[in-house]
Every structure is written in C-alpha cells, then in structure tokens.
Design an enzyme around this catalytic site. Sequence first.
Site, PDB file in Angstrom:
ATOM      1  N   HIS A 187     -11.667 -97.496 -57.489  1.00 34.72           N
ATOM      2  CA  HIS A 187     -12.740 -96.855 -58.266  1.00 34.72           C
ATOM      3  C   HIS A 187     -14.097 -97.123 -57.624  1.00 34.72           C
ATOM      4  O   HIS A 187     -14.936 -96.231 -57.517  1.00 34.72           O
ATOM      5  CB  HIS A 187     -12.796 -97.432 -59.696  1.00 34.72           C
ATOM      6  CG  HIS A 187     -11.564 -97.218 -60.518  1.00 34.72           C
ATOM      7  ND1 HIS A 187     -10.869 -98.259 -61.097  1.00 34.72           N
ATOM      8  CD2 HIS A 187     -10.916 -96.087 -60.877  1.00 34.72           C
ATOM      9  CE1 HIS A 187      -9.846 -97.776 -61.783  1.00 34.72           C
ATOM     10  NE2 HIS A 187      -9.843 -96.459 -61.664  1.00 34.72           N
ATOM     11  N   LYS A 201      -2.790 -93.011 -72.493  1.00 37.48           N
ATOM     12  CA  LYS A 201      -2.675 -94.443 -72.164  1.00 37.48           C
ATOM     13  C   LYS A 201      -3.212 -95.299 -73.293  1.00 37.48           C
ATOM     14  O   LYS A 201      -4.186 -94.926 -73.958  1.00 37.48           O
ATOM     15  CB  LYS A 201      -3.492 -94.763 -70.910  1.00 37.48           C
ATOM     16  CG  LYS A 201      -2.998 -94.106 -69.650  1.00 37.48           C
ATOM     17  CD  LYS A 201      -3.914 -94.503 -68.495  1.00 37.48           C
ATOM     18  CE  LYS A 201      -3.592 -93.779 -67.205  1.00 37.48           C
ATOM     19  NZ  LYS A 201      -4.664 -93.930 -66.209  1.00 37.48           N
ATOM     20  N   ARG A 235      -5.434 -89.945 -54.510  1.00 38.65           N
ATOM     21  CA  ARG A 235      -4.713 -90.892 -53.678  1.00 38.65           C
ATOM     22  C   ARG A 235      -3.654 -90.152 -52.858  1.00 38.65           C
ATOM     23  O   ARG A 235      -3.803 -89.970 -51.679  1.00 38.65           O
ATOM     24  CB  ARG A 235      -4.066 -91.986 -54.541  1.00 38.65           C
ATOM     25  CG  ARG A 235      -5.069 -92.997 -55.026  1.00 38.65           C
ATOM     26  CD  ARG A 235      -4.517 -93.829 -56.132  1.00 38.65           C
ATOM     27  NE  ARG A 235      -4.109 -92.988 -57.242  1.00 38.65           N
ATOM     28  CZ  ARG A 235      -3.859 -93.420 -58.464  1.00 38.65           C
ATOM     29  NH1 ARG A 235      -3.914 -94.687 -58.732  1.00 38.65           N
ATOM     30  NH2 ARG A 235      -3.514 -92.589 -59.419  1.00 38.65           N
ATOM     31  N   SER A 237      -4.832 -99.104 -61.572  1.00 42.63           N
ATOM     32  CA  SER A 237      -5.055-100.149 -62.577  1.00 42.63           C
ATOM     33  C   SER A 237      -3.719-100.642 -63.134  1.00 42.63           C
ATOM     34  O   SER A 237      -3.538-101.833 -63.379  1.00 42.63           O
ATOM     35  CB  SER A 237      -5.909 -99.604 -63.733  1.00 42.63           C
ATOM     36  OG  SER A 237      -7.157 -99.173 -63.261  1.00 42.63           O
TER      37      SER A 237
HETATM   38  O1  PNS Z   1      -8.546 -93.236 -65.212  1.00 40.44           O
HETATM   39  P1  PNS Z   1      -7.771 -92.135 -65.877  1.00 40.44           P
HETATM   40  O2  PNS Z   1      -6.977 -92.665 -67.058  1.00 40.44           O
HETATM   41  O3  PNS Z   1      -6.890 -91.372 -64.916  1.00 40.44           O
HETATM   42  O4  PNS Z   1      -8.865 -91.091 -66.425  1.00 40.44           O
HETATM   43  C1  PNS Z   1      -8.466 -89.931 -67.140  1.00 40.44           C
HETATM   44  C2  PNS Z   1      -9.651 -89.423 -67.986  1.00 40.44           C
HETATM   45  C3  PNS Z   1     -10.133 -90.500 -68.950  1.00 40.44           C
HETATM   46  C4  PNS Z   1     -10.767 -88.979 -67.072  1.00 40.44           C
HETATM   47  C5  PNS Z   1      -9.105 -88.193 -68.785  1.00 40.44           C
HETATM   48  O5  PNS Z   1      -8.040 -88.586 -69.605  1.00 40.44           O
HETATM   49  C6  PNS Z   1     -10.192 -87.536 -69.633  1.00 40.44           C
HETATM   50  O6  PNS Z   1     -10.963 -86.734 -69.121  1.00 40.44           O
HETATM   51  N1  PNS Z   1     -10.241 -87.895 -70.944  1.00 40.44           N
HETATM   52  C7  PNS Z   1     -11.186 -87.311 -71.878  1.00 40.44           C
HETATM   53  C8  PNS Z   1     -10.511 -86.224 -72.744  1.00 40.44           C
HETATM   54  C9  PNS Z   1     -10.379 -84.943 -71.938  1.00 40.44           C
HETATM   55  O7  PNS Z   1     -11.359 -84.282 -71.653  1.00 40.44           O
HETATM   56  N2  PNS Z   1      -9.139 -84.660 -71.522  1.00 40.44           N
HETATM   57  C10 PNS Z   1      -8.861 -83.588 -70.583  1.00 40.44           C
HETATM   58  C11 PNS Z   1      -8.703 -82.276 -71.241  1.00 40.44           C
HETATM   59  S1  PNS Z   1      -8.407 -81.181 -69.967  1.00 40.44           S
END
Ligand code: PNS
Length: 162
Positions: A17, A41, A90, A128
Amino acid sequence: MVKAICPGSFDPVTFGHIDIITRASKMFDVVLVAVMVNPEKKPSFTLEERIDFLKRTIPDRSNIQVVSFNGLLADFAKETNSDIIVKGLRAVSDFEYEFQMALANRKLNTDVETVFLPTKADNMFLSSSMVKQIAKFGGDISQFVPSEILYDITKRFYKGEV
Ligand code: PNS
C-alpha cells in the site's frame, strides 16, 4: 489541480500500500488515502487503529491526507471532488475484480476515472490477509509491514511468547 483517492481497507497497511500511495503522491496534486468498508471482509483492526497505522507509516508529504468513509467509493469521490481512483494491481488475478469495480464506479460517478498502477515486483504476492496469517503463526512479518506497526500487529495475532 488533480485530486486522487487511494481507497482500501488497510487491515493493516503493508509495504505494498505504501508503495502505491507514495507513487500516487508524485503523480497527483492531492492524494486522499481513504479507509473504506469492504463488505466482503470482516476487519481485524478497528477503523481508528487502521487510520493510526497509516498516519504512523505513510510518507510525511503535504499532499497526502488520511480520511475514512462509510459508503460508496463513487459517492466519496463526488463529495470530495476527486478526479481519479488509484488502485494497485498485483497479478492478473486482481484484474477481473478491479476491472468490475472500476466499471461500476464509473457508472455511479461519470466524473471519476480509475487508474491502475502495477505493483513493485517485490510486492507481487503481498496482501494484508497474508501478513495476518503469518503473524498468527508467529512468522516474521518485518519484510511486509513497517517497523512502526510491527509490534501492534504481532501483539494482536500471536498468542505465544513475543
Ligand atoms: O483493500 P480492499 O479491501 O481491497 O479495498 C476494497 C474497497 C474498500 C476499496 C472496496 O470494497 C470499496 O470501494 N468499498 C466501498 C463500497 C463500494 O463503493 N463498493 C464498490 C461498489 S462497486
């Protein structure tokens, strides 16, 4: 002025990150590191802990801010007048999910573009979840997370002698 968002759960932040955030901060005028909710998650660290870890470890640059948001990323982009969503890629395995998210976010907010940055080769396998798994079994996570938060993570997961 181009404003970018680096979104994620950051549960916890890793060198992967930090690399993406640092590179984004050299490309865009403002970078909002947004600690978001990933509905798929269950976090191991509270929102406050994840923000604290980020503040202690990301580079001290005036154009980076750490914020949190409980809602859709597309709405957060709208509210903050952000232009770009930055995501690290990745391996090819990340691509399909990230591509789907990018298209959905663009449907929800036509003003925001997603930009993918290829991860550094060293971080190809780093996540993570992997860090947490290694910590649970008492493995050495010092190559994956900054020294400032090493103890916090080890203390949370490892039930043996630290
Ligand atoms: O580090 P991560 O868990 O891969 O991040 C994913 C994250 C938090 C960026 C994603 O789940 C997200 O954007 N969450 C907010 C809710 C949302 O907008 N979901 C996507 C709809 S398309």
